[in-house]
Motif scaffolding. Structure first.
Motif, mmCIF file in Angstrom:
data_model
loop_
_atom_site.group_PDB
_atom_site.id
_atom_site.type_symbol
_atom_site.label_atom_id
_atom_site.label_comp_id
_atom_site.label_asym_id
_atom_site.label_seq_id
_atom_site.Cartn_x
_atom_site.Cartn_y
_atom_site.Cartn_z
ATOM 1 N N TYR A 224 2.661 -2.935 -6.270
ATOM 2 C CA TYR A 224 2.190 -1.787 -5.496
ATOM 3 C C TYR A 224 0.749 -1.412 -5.843
ATOM 4 O O TYR A 224 0.294 -1.630 -6.960
ATOM 5 C CB TYR A 224 3.076 -0.567 -5.766
ATOM 6 C CG TYR A 224 4.542 -0.817 -5.521
ATOM 7 C CD1 TYR A 224 5.087 -0.689 -4.247
ATOM 8 C CD2 TYR A 224 5.390 -1.200 -6.567
ATOM 9 C CE1 TYR A 224 6.437 -0.928 -4.024
ATOM 10 C CE2 TYR A 224 6.736 -1.444 -6.349
ATOM 11 C CZ TYR A 224 7.257 -1.304 -5.077
ATOM 12 O OH TYR A 224 8.579 -1.550 -4.855
ATOM 13 N N THR A 225 0.068 -0.828 -4.857
ATOM 14 C CA THR A 225 -1.187 -0.126 -5.135
ATOM 15 C C THR A 225 -0.994 1.318 -4.684
ATOM 16 O O THR A 225 -0.456 1.563 -3.591
ATOM 17 C CB THR A 225 -2.379 -0.720 -4.362
ATOM 18 O OG1 THR A 225 -2.135 -0.618 -2.949
ATOM 19 C CG2 THR A 225 -2.606 -2.172 -4.748
ATOM 20 N N PHE B 34 -0.492 2.183 5.199
ATOM 21 C CA PHE B 34 0.497 2.441 4.144
ATOM 22 C C PHE B 34 1.878 1.971 4.603
ATOM 23 O O PHE B 34 2.274 2.190 5.749
ATOM 24 C CB PHE B 34 0.548 3.936 3.801
ATOM 25 C CG PHE B 34 -0.616 4.397 2.969
ATOM 26 C CD1 PHE B 34 -0.524 4.446 1.585
ATOM 27 C CD2 PHE B 34 -1.809 4.791 3.574
ATOM 28 C CE1 PHE B 34 -1.606 4.864 0.812
ATOM 29 C CE2 PHE B 34 -2.891 5.216 2.804
ATOM 30 C CZ PHE B 34 -2.795 5.244 1.425
ATOM 31 N N LYS C 53 0.858 -1.193 0.000
ATOM 32 C CA LYS C 53 0.000 0.000 0.000
ATOM 33 C C LYS C 53 0.893 1.240 0.000
ATOM 34 O O LYS C 53 1.663 1.462 0.940
ATOM 35 C CB LYS C 53 -0.925 -0.011 1.215
ATOM 36 C CG LYS C 53 -2.016 1.045 1.156
ATOM 37 C CD LYS C 53 -3.032 0.879 2.272
ATOM 38 C CE LYS C 53 -4.142 1.902 2.130
ATOM 39 N NZ LYS C 53 -5.174 1.760 3.185
ATOM 40 N N ASP D 155 -2.699 4.396 -3.373
ATOM 41 C CA ASP D 155 -3.994 4.681 -2.760
ATOM 42 C C ASP D 155 -4.152 6.120 -2.273
ATOM 43 O O ASP D 155 -5.219 6.486 -1.778
ATOM 44 C CB ASP D 155 -4.219 3.716 -1.590
ATOM 45 C CG ASP D 155 -4.303 2.270 -2.067
ATOM 46 O OD1 ASP D 155 -5.085 2.004 -2.991
ATOM 47 O OD2 ASP D 155 -3.564 1.418 -1.537
#
Length: 241
Positions: A29-30, A96, A5, A32
């Motif tokens: 990965y994202t 995160f 995250k 956000d």
């Protein structure tokens, strides 16, 4: 596979846009959240004076949640670090684990970022680190991104340079010693269209302004690096449509 995250440190310029593009392609990965520092006195992006309204229009077109870190007009390093720490703590509490940047060459700045974030258990990601800036700029244009110059160091450029849209001829016309991506602070840009945007960001070109500043003693994010006591910057105001 569990994805990391990640929040992206968004400057609104071309390097940020290309780095984000690459990160969005990376299945590890994202992304956000986007974060950007704002000069709360002028309601403009701290680094190059882009209007807050255009930044919001831009991040809305990215379809990624965005937040602003509001800084005073002339923040001390202590104030800056306190504000960043507060933001990082909030993001860490939301799960995160990684923080991404569009930096390419600035070694001291990378070390500083890594050191600060390591104290919070956050890892860093630099998607376009150490890549050839001429190749990067050509890739940026080939992908269909569009960007306009919003400020420039008067040591290298005059009033006519700001407010121009970067094209393929751009690199050939740069003064000797100027990095094609402006990575040494020679100029900054606003990216207004490209494959990561749901739509182009409309604007008109406003007035051009020259300002002179006292050179910072140590500021790796400075618009211009100068050995003299003062340095000049040309700005082009972009007005939201």
């Amino acid at each position: 596979m569990n994805k990391h995250k990640t929040y992206f440190n968004w400057s609104s310029g071309k390097d940020s846009a290309l780095a984000l593009y690459h990160l969005l392609q990376d299945k590890r990965y994202t992304v956000d959240e986007l974060i950007t520092t704002i000069n709360s006195h002028y309601n403009r992006v701290s680094m190059h004076g882009l209007r807050k309204e255009l930044l919001i229009a831009q991040t809305s077109a990215l379809n990624i949640p965005a937040s602003l870190i509001e800084l005073p007009e002339m923040p001390s390093m202590e104030t800056y670090e306190q504000k960043m720490l507060k933001t990082v703590s909030r993001l860490k509490n939301k799960g995160f684990t990684h923080s991404a940047f569009g930096d390419i060459f600035l070694e001291d700045l990378r070390v500083y970022r890594e050191k600060q974030l390591a104290t919070q258990g956050i890892k860093t990601v630099f998607p376009i680190w150490k890549q050839d800036t001429k190749v990067l700029l050509n890739e940026f244009l080939d992908l269909g991104f569009k960007t306009i110059i919003v400020c420039a160091n008067s040591k290298f450029f005059n009033e006519d340079f700001v407010g121009t849209v970067i094209d393929k001829n751009f690199i050939n016309n740069l003064p000797e010693g100027v990095d094609p991506c402006g990575e040494n602070g020679e100029f900054h840009t606003f990216c207004f269209d490209g494959p990561i945007f749901s739509k182009p960001i409309p604007f008109t070109i406003g007035e051009k302004v020259y300002r002179e500043y006292n050179a910072p003693k140590s500021d790796d994010d400075s618009i211009c690096k100068s050995d003299s006591e003062k340095y000049g910057v040309w700005y082009c105001d972009l007005i939201p449509k």
